[in-house]
Design an enzyme around this catalytic site. Sequence first.
Site, PDB file in Angstrom:
ATOM      1  N   THR A 169       0.581  -0.892   0.557  1.00 58.49           N
ATOM      2  CA  THR A 169       0.054   0.144   0.229  1.00 58.49           C
ATOM      3  C   THR A 169       1.092   1.158   0.139  1.00 58.49           C
ATOM      4  O   THR A 169       1.502   1.235   0.126  1.00 58.49           O
ATOM      5  CB  THR A 169      -0.636  -0.229   0.926  1.00 58.49           C
ATOM      6  OG1 THR A 169      -1.526  -1.343   1.251  1.00 58.49           O
ATOM      7  CG2 THR A 169      -1.407   0.946   1.907  1.00 58.49           C
ATOM      8  N   ASP A 200      -8.040  -1.532   6.570  1.00 65.15           N
ATOM      9  CA  ASP A 200      -8.690  -0.367   7.146  1.00 65.15           C
ATOM     10  C   ASP A 200      -7.449   1.442   5.842  1.00 65.15           C
ATOM     11  O   ASP A 200      -8.233   1.919   7.021  1.00 65.15           O
ATOM     12  CB  ASP A 200      -6.833  -0.612   7.337  1.00 65.15           C
ATOM     13  CG  ASP A 200      -5.467  -1.106   6.974  1.00 65.15           C
ATOM     14  OD1 ASP A 200      -5.591  -1.409   6.413  1.00 65.15           O
ATOM     15  OD2 ASP A 200      -4.711   0.082   7.295  1.00 65.15           O
ATOM     16  N   THR A 220       0.021   1.154   7.132  1.00 63.03           N
ATOM     17  CA  THR A 220       0.264  -0.180   6.284  1.00 63.03           C
ATOM     18  C   THR A 220       0.468  -1.150   7.014  1.00 63.03           C
ATOM     19  O   THR A 220       1.212  -0.999   7.752  1.00 63.03           O
ATOM     20  CB  THR A 220       0.976   0.489   5.149  1.00 63.03           C
ATOM     21  OG1 THR A 220       1.070  -1.267   4.146  1.00 63.03           O
ATOM     22  CG2 THR A 220       2.409   0.495   5.546  1.00 63.03           C
TER      23      THR A 220
HETATM   24  N1  ASP Z   1      -3.844  -1.959   4.942  1.00 60.19           N
HETATM   25  C1  ASP Z   1      -3.899  -3.210   3.399  1.00 60.19           C
HETATM   26  C2  ASP Z   1      -4.779  -3.930   3.177  1.00 60.19           C
HETATM   27  O1  ASP Z   1      -5.253  -4.608   4.480  1.00 60.19           O
HETATM   28  C3  ASP Z   1      -2.690  -3.717   2.592  1.00 60.19           C
HETATM   29  C4  ASP Z   1      -1.449  -2.569   2.514  1.00 60.19           C
HETATM   30  O2  ASP Z   1      -1.054  -2.497   3.481  1.00 60.19           O
HETATM   31  O3  ASP Z   1      -0.931  -3.216   1.979  1.00 60.19           O
HETATM   32  O4  ASP Z   1      -5.735  -3.337   2.816  1.00 60.19           O
END
Ligand code: ASP
Length: 302
Positions: A169, A200, A220
């Site tokens: 992310t 999230d 993230t």
């Molecule tokens: N936080 C993101 C999610 O759970 C994933 C990520 O941080 O890459 O959708």
Amino acid sequence: MSLPALVVHGGAGDIPSQEHPEYIVGCRAAFEAGWTLLEQGASALDAVEAAVRSMEDNPIFDAGVGSVLNSVGEIELDAIIMDGATLGLGAVAAVRGIANPVTLARRIMENTSHSVLVGSGARRYAEQIGLRLCSQAELTVPREVTRYREHQQAAEAQKDGRAQAIFDTVGAVAVDRAGNVAAATSTGGIAFKLPGRVGDSPLVGSGAYADNWSGAASATGYGELIMRVVLSKAATDFLAAGLTAQAAAERAIQVLHERVGGEGGIIVVDRNGGVGFAHNTPHMAVARRTADGQIEVRIRIP
Ligand code: ASP
């Protein structure tokens, strides 16, 4: 500490070493896109949007083009932007076929009376206001097709695919010369998620938070656990309680780890331009400006 200030991240996780150079180039380009604007006197909102758009357009990251595929092989995107001056926010969740969801989120914040649009309604609004739409194929890169097939095989063998997760992310936090703070986060979510799953990232306080009274944060990591501790709001609450940006980032990740066993990373800027970042994953891609004015881009290890 001085104004303006900007930090960007390209995710946290076990980033394969052969991909490190591309992460570094991508984070630098994103930082430069945001920093150029801030130096010209633009707002923190403009800077975080520009930085995140740059990473959405870069196929190395899990945001915009290059996003992960869900369990039926489709891309659904989540994004948020937040204005620390007004506490206004715009977010989109599980939207398909949009090149730059962060810009859609900003237009929702600024041009509608709503804060969050999801799915087909979000896409319809994007079309209505003339944002760039694209096909699933345009957002899909070969790396993610390969990863999807691996997840499919693991699912058939009834193995948990989560261990392979890379949380790439993207996000940015900034404070401009006027002292306004902003945060933005954008993602394709986690690989092989169920259709309709929302992480999230677009949830206010979890994937991002911004408040001129304290500062801004972008997170993230594994979203199902990040949202339980409302990670970005936790970090800005630590700023409000008097912690430095670095201490607030570390404390937030400590809470994520100790309270729910979560994995992830966070970037933080305080309202005076202090910056911090922390993660409990093997790596995190972060770009910031050092005290002597150099852009420092690193794949950090804890
Ligand atoms: N936080 C993101 C999610 O759970 C994933 C990520 O941080 O890459 O959708």
